[in-house]
Design an enzyme around this catalytic site. Structure first.
Site, PDB file in Angstrom:
ATOM      1  N   LYS A  78      94.921 136.510  11.966  1.00 10.17           N
ATOM      2  CA  LYS A  78      95.422 136.818  13.240  1.00 10.17           C
ATOM      3  C   LYS A  78      94.684 136.410  14.423  1.00 10.17           C
ATOM      4  CE  LYS A  78      98.567 140.692  12.275  1.00 10.17           C
ATOM      5  NZ  LYS A  78      98.347 140.796  10.967  1.00 10.17           N
TER       6      LYS A  78
ATOM      7  N   CYS B 100     105.909 145.328  12.012  1.00 12.74           N
ATOM      8  CA  CYS B 100     105.028 144.180  11.423  1.00 12.74           C
ATOM      9  C   CYS B 100     104.935 144.018   9.873  1.00 12.74           C
ATOM     10  CB  CYS B 100     103.575 144.582  12.204  1.00 12.74           C
ATOM     11  SG  CYS B 100     103.892 144.507  14.013  1.00 12.74           S
TER      12      CYS B 100
ATOM     13  N   HIS C 139      99.608 137.688  16.424  1.00 11.23           N
ATOM     14  CA  HIS C 139     100.347 138.405  15.816  1.00 11.23           C
ATOM     15  C   HIS C 139     101.935 138.283  15.775  1.00 11.23           C
ATOM     16  CE1 HIS C 139     101.553 141.875  13.612  1.00 11.23           C
ATOM     17  NE2 HIS C 139     101.012 143.082  14.110  1.00 11.23           N
TER      18      HIS C 139
END
Length: 417
Positions: A337, A165, A342
């Protein structure tokens, strides 16, 4: 040696709350939730049946039908969002040295949809190996940067960053380093992800990472809320054109902000859980401030990683309070988010864009979906709940963290003469 200055001259985005930069920014400022029931596959039997998908996206509106079929969805999102950024920066019309224009693109997973479809076809057959000749080129994570460079003839540095991420934040950081060192004039960077697929949702379900709040899917992404139960999976692409300041000035380019500092660190702790004391996060923010030659008191806004997971939100806020001290109470903090979900490897790119636009417009987007205070978080901090807040944003810091303990921070500042 004297390092070159790096500025932002172009932006592009395909997100769950808007398919252009103006639409994305409007969605952020209006507190729009991008969550809805999954349409990309039948999720009826999954523990989580909702996600933040890109809406109204038909790749054939942007790409030749035959060419679009040769691309995984993550590459389609990459090409279209980068097209926006390249046009916004005016790179098409300008007579530039393409040997010094690069593409550094990120994806945490790459063509997981393509991999799934090919495996499904193989195992449902008679065992005879029949594979699409584009299987490998569609699947590999680096292919998006290759497609972008080939489309525009950009022959500078070209590769893919993969750090879960944190992937697209690392793309920005690598791109800025090339420019600061004088190795490139312009780099198109960012990331894309298209993991709203059976293995994507099923895999994250299996590790208990996703929210399972199907009854309240619109508000399931609720960073800092006591009843948060995991993140909401998103998809999309975000593109940023970084350019050497003098190069941009000579050609009269529009400048959104300056990328003034960045840093990377590792938790060195656990494959998925954050360090409970936020040690790696503290380190990366301290190093980013040092790289920017800024004091903590000069940061106005932090776009936090803020995934809406029970452990992650606490670790990040703990680190912020330790790094920023009393100034933490003067900051605006928000997790976009809560609106976009996400985007995994693309999260850093679209959240960097949110940070850049907050500096450009002097507006902090909100954290939506807050209902109940978490007693483990300091209620005196300004999480920018519910509504955007107008304030002077001279500098914004954006955090992203990835499975494996990968941490990245980037700092954007208003351009100083």
């Amino acid at each position: 040696m004297e390092l070159k200055r790096v500025v932002v001259t172009g932006l592009g985005a395909l997100t769950p709350i808007g398919n252009t930069i103006p639409e994305y920014w409007e969605g952020l400022c209006n507190g729009v939730s991008g969550a809805d029931f999954i349409t990309l596959f039948d999720a009826e039997k999954f523990k989580t049946r909702f996600a933040c998908e890109v809406k109204n996206f038909n790749p054939e509106n942007f790409l030749d039908k035959k060419e679009a079929r040769k691309l995984d969805r993550f590459s389609q999102l990459a090409i279209v969002s980068s097209d926006q950024a390249v046009a916004d920066a005016g790179l098409i019309e300008a007579e530039l040295n393409k040997d010094r224009i690069g593409v550094i693109w990120a994806s945490g997973i790459g063509g997981i949809g393509t991999f799934y479809e090919e495996m499904k076809g193989f195992f449902s057959g008679d065992g005879t190996p029949r594979f699409n000749p584009f299987f490998i080129p569609k699947m590999i994570s680096d292919i998006a940067s290759g497609h972008i460079s080939m489309k525009y003839g950009f022959r500078g540095p070209n590769f893919c960053t993969v750090s879960a991420c944190a992937s697209s934040s690392h793309a920005l950081i690598d791109a800025s380093h090339f420019i600061r060192l004088g190795k490139a004039d312009v780099i198109v960077c960012g990331g894309s992800e298209a993991a709203v697929t059976p293995p994507g949702v099923g895999g994250f379900n299996a590790m208990k990472a996703l929210s399972e709040n199907n009854d309240n899917y619109k508000t399931a992404s609720r960073p800092f809320d006591k009843d948060r139960d995991g993140f909401v999976l998103g998809e999309g692409g975000g593109a940023i054109v970084l350019e050497e300041y003098e190069h941009a000035k000579r050609r009269g380019a529009k400048i959104y902000a300056e990328l003034i500092g960045s840093a990377c660190s590792a938790d060195a702790y656990h494959i998925t859980a954050p360090h409970p004391e936020g040690l790696g996060v503290m380190l990366v923010m301290k190093n980013a401030l040092e790289d920017a030659q800024m004091q903590a008191s000069e940061i106005d806004y932090i776009n936090v990683h803020g995934t809406s997971t029970p452990l992650g939100d606490i670790a990040e806020i703990t680190a912020i309070q330790r790094v920023f001290g009393d100034h933490a109470y003067n900051l605006n903090i928000s997790s976009t988010k809560s609106m976009t979900g996400h985007l995994l490897g693309a999260a850093g790119a679209i959240e960097a864009i949110a940070s850049i636009l907050s500096v450009h417009h002097d507006m902090v987007p909100p954290t939506i979906n807050h209902f109940t205070d978490d007693e483990q978080l300091d209620a005196q901090l300004n999480f920018t709940f519910h509504k955007p807040q107008a304030r002077t944003v001279n500098a914004a810091l954006s955090n992203t963290f990835g499975f494996g303990g990968h941490n990245a921070s980037v700092i954007f500042r208003k351009l100083l003469a």
